[in-house]
Every structure is written in C-alpha cells, then in structure tokens.
Scaffold this motif. Structure first.
Motif, PDB file in Angstrom:
ATOM      1  N   UNK A  61      37.197  26.288  49.221  1.00 19.97           N
ATOM      2  CA  UNK A  61      37.219  26.082  47.774  1.00 19.97           C
ATOM      3  C   UNK A  61      35.882  26.445  47.141  1.00 19.97           C
ATOM      4  N   UNK A  62      34.792  26.104  47.812  1.00 17.94           N
ATOM      5  CA  UNK A  62      33.472  26.449  47.296  1.00 17.94           C
ATOM      6  C   UNK A  62      33.280  27.967  47.287  1.00 17.94           C
ATOM      7  N   UNK A  63      33.712  28.618  48.357  1.00 21.54           N
ATOM      8  CA  UNK A  63      33.606  30.078  48.416  1.00 21.54           C
ATOM      9  C   UNK A  63      34.455  30.721  47.327  1.00 21.54           C
ATOM     10  N   UNK A  64      35.624  30.149  47.067  1.00 26.29           N
ATOM     11  CA  UNK A  64      36.498  30.657  46.006  1.00 26.29           C
ATOM     12  C   UNK A  64      35.825  30.509  44.640  1.00 26.29           C
ATOM     13  N   UNK A  65      35.160  29.379  44.412  1.00 28.83           N
ATOM     14  CA  UNK A  65      34.460  29.157  43.144  1.00 28.83           C
ATOM     15  C   UNK A  65      33.300  30.135  42.981  1.00 28.83           C
ATOM     16  N   UNK A  66      32.564  30.378  44.069  1.00 34.76           N
ATOM     17  CA  UNK A  66      31.459  31.348  44.008  1.00 34.76           C
ATOM     18  C   UNK A  66      32.010  32.746  43.738  1.00 34.76           C
ATOM     19  N   UNK A  67      33.112  33.104  44.399  1.00 38.07           N
ATOM     20  CA  UNK A  67      33.716  34.419  44.185  1.00 38.07           C
ATOM     21  C   UNK A  67      34.165  34.582  42.733  1.00 38.07           C
ATOM     22  N   UNK A  68      34.724  33.522  42.159  1.00 37.91           N
ATOM     23  CA  UNK A  68      35.152  33.563  40.764  1.00 37.91           C
ATOM     24  C   UNK A  68      33.941  33.780  39.853  1.00 37.91           C
ATOM     25  N   UNK A  69      32.849  33.085  40.127  1.00 37.07           N
ATOM     26  CA  UNK A  69      31.619  33.246  39.338  1.00 37.07           C
ATOM     27  C   UNK A  69      31.090  34.675  39.456  1.00 37.07           C
ATOM     28  N   UNK A  70      31.143  35.221  40.664  1.00 42.47           N
ATOM     29  CA  UNK A  70      30.656  36.594  40.889  1.00 42.47           C
ATOM     30  C   UNK A  70      31.520  37.596  40.116  1.00 42.47           C
ATOM     31  N   UNK A  71      32.837  37.384  40.113  1.00 46.75           N
ATOM     32  CA  UNK A  71      33.718  38.293  39.379  1.00 46.75           C
ATOM     33  C   UNK A  71      33.437  38.264  37.885  1.00 46.75           C
ATOM     34  N   UNK A  72      33.130  37.086  37.360  1.00 43.30           N
ATOM     35  CA  UNK A  72      32.895  36.960  35.920  1.00 43.30           C
ATOM     36  C   UNK A  72      31.519  37.483  35.522  1.00 43.30           C
ATOM     37  N   UNK A  73      30.495  37.078  36.257  1.00 42.18           N
ATOM     38  CA  UNK A  73      29.126  37.401  35.845  1.00 42.18           C
ATOM     39  C   UNK A  73      28.523  38.603  36.563  1.00 42.18           C
ATOM     40  N   UNK A  78      22.892  30.610  40.915  1.00 42.13           N
ATOM     41  CA  UNK A  78      21.537  30.406  41.428  1.00 42.13           C
ATOM     42  C   UNK A  78      21.490  29.385  42.564  1.00 42.13           C
ATOM     43  N   UNK A  79      22.338  28.334  42.506  1.00 43.77           N
ATOM     44  CA  UNK A  79      22.305  27.356  43.593  1.00 43.77           C
ATOM     45  C   UNK A  79      22.826  27.947  44.901  1.00 43.77           C
ATOM     46  N   UNK A  80      23.722  28.940  44.828  1.00 43.80           N
ATOM     47  CA  UNK A  80      24.213  29.583  46.033  1.00 43.80           C
ATOM     48  C   UNK A  80      23.141  30.496  46.626  1.00 43.80           C
ATOM     49  N   UNK A  81      22.414  31.206  45.767  1.00 41.36           N
ATOM     50  CA  UNK A  81      21.314  32.054  46.243  1.00 41.36           C
ATOM     51  C   UNK A  81      20.250  31.182  46.899  1.00 41.36           C
ATOM     52  N   UNK A  82      19.949  30.049  46.279  1.00 40.87           N
ATOM     53  CA  UNK A  82      18.965  29.133  46.848  1.00 40.87           C
ATOM     54  C   UNK A  82      19.430  28.636  48.213  1.00 40.87           C
ATOM     55  N   UNK A  83      20.712  28.328  48.337  1.00 39.61           N
ATOM     56  CA  UNK A  83      21.257  27.874  49.621  1.00 39.61           C
ATOM     57  C   UNK A  83      21.160  28.979  50.668  1.00 39.61           C
ATOM     58  N   UNK A  84      21.475  30.224  50.289  1.00 37.93           N
ATOM     59  CA  UNK A  84      21.354  31.340  51.238  1.00 37.93           C
ATOM     60  C   UNK A  84      19.913  31.498  51.685  1.00 37.93           C
ATOM     61  N   UNK A 101      27.599  41.868  54.796  1.00 37.65           N
ATOM     62  CA  UNK A 101      28.578  41.682  55.854  1.00 37.65           C
ATOM     63  C   UNK A 101      29.742  40.795  55.421  1.00 37.65           C
ATOM     64  N   UNK A 102      29.476  39.748  54.641  1.00 36.06           N
ATOM     65  CA  UNK A 102      30.499  38.757  54.306  1.00 36.06           C
ATOM     66  C   UNK A 102      31.221  39.063  52.993  1.00 36.06           C
ATOM     67  N   UNK A 103      30.494  39.472  51.966  1.00 41.42           N
ATOM     68  CA  UNK A 103      31.070  39.643  50.634  1.00 41.42           C
ATOM     69  C   UNK A 103      31.558  41.069  50.436  1.00 41.42           C
ATOM     70  N   UNK A 104      32.717  41.214  49.814  1.00 42.84           N
ATOM     71  CA  UNK A 104      33.339  42.527  49.645  1.00 42.84           C
ATOM     72  C   UNK A 104      32.496  43.480  48.806  1.00 42.84           C
ATOM     73  N   UNK A 105      31.940  42.988  47.717  1.00 44.05           N
ATOM     74  CA  UNK A 105      31.118  43.840  46.852  1.00 44.05           C
ATOM     75  C   UNK A 105      29.643  43.690  47.210  1.00 44.05           C
ATOM     76  N   UNK A 106      29.361  43.539  48.498  1.00 43.26           N
ATOM     77  CA  UNK A 106      28.012  43.269  48.969  1.00 43.26           C
ATOM     78  C   UNK A 106      26.929  44.203  48.472  1.00 43.26           C
ATOM     79  N   UNK A 107      27.083  45.526  48.651  1.00 40.07           N
ATOM     80  CA  UNK A 107      26.013  46.434  48.210  1.00 40.07           C
ATOM     81  C   UNK A 107      25.703  46.325  46.713  1.00 40.07           C
ATOM     82  N   UNK A 108      26.709  46.069  45.911  1.00 42.67           N
ATOM     83  CA  UNK A 108      26.497  45.929  44.468  1.00 42.67           C
ATOM     84  C   UNK A 108      25.757  44.631  44.147  1.00 42.67           C
TER      85      UNK A 108
END
Length: 118
Positions: A61-73, A78-84, A101-108
């Motif tokens: 669910x958290x990954x889904x929420x992050x993916x939704x945020x990435x699609x919109x913005x 920032x809290x996910x980047x800090x965690x990484x 490696x993990x995210x589909x739109x990784x290079x972008x």
C-alpha cells in the motif's frame, strides 16, 4: 463518552502512523531489496505469520501511494527519498541504482534525486 474515546483512539493512531512513516518506508525498501536478492540456499523453512502478511500488505500500500505521487508530480515524495538515503547510507549511486532497478520510470526519476537536499 464513546465519541471522546473514539476521538482519542483515532488521534493516537494518527500520531503513531505519522511518527512511524519514515521508518516504515525504510522497512519497505529493505523488504524490496531482500526480495531482489537470490534466495538463500538454507534448508530452513520460513514461518509465515499474520504479522508478516500484514507487513507485506502495508508495504504494498505504501509503494502504491508513492507510485501514485510519482505519477502525479513526476518526483518521489521527500520522505521516501530520505528513507532511501537512510537505507543506502547517503550513497546517491546506490539510491539511483535501486530506483533504476525497482521503479519502472527509473531513468526519468533518477535525474531529480539528491540525498543532500533531503
């Protein structure tokens, strides 16, 4: 009295969730890293408990929420980047390798990542 108690319970839960969000993201990232590793050759059987399955659902669910945020913005929250950055010890190269490696739109997404600003 019941309304007051339910308000207290909701506030405690919301506070706990807000405090544990960053560490939950870190736990989820570590789970993703573990999943991407080849399985160990040990003969031990893993016990699955209700807590492990609940943790997996929360992580999804958290990954889904992050993916939704990435699609919109177009960028990670920032809290996910800090965690990484925390998980990889502020090594931006490892963070970028993980994203590619993990995210589909990784290079972008990699172009806007920096541990310095988070």
């Amino acid at each position: 009295m019941k309304v007051f108690m339910s308000i207290i319970v909701v506030l405690v839960f919301a506070t706990f969730f807000a405090i544990s969000t960053a560490s939950s993201h870190e736990t989820c990232i570590r789970r993703n890293i573990d999943r991407s590793q080849p399985p160990s050759s040990s003969l031990e059987t893993k016990t699955s408990s209700i807590f492990i399955s609940l943790a997996e659902k929360i992580c999804r669910d958290m990954a889904r929420a992050v993916m939704f945020h990435v699609k919109i913005t177009g960028i990670f929250p920032s809290n996910y980047v800090k965690a990484m950055c925390n998980v990889f010890g502020d090594d931006e190269k490892k963070v970028k390798e993980y994203v590619e490696k993990i995210w589909l739109a990784g290079p972008k997404l990699v172009s806007s990542l920096s541990c310095v600003f988070h």
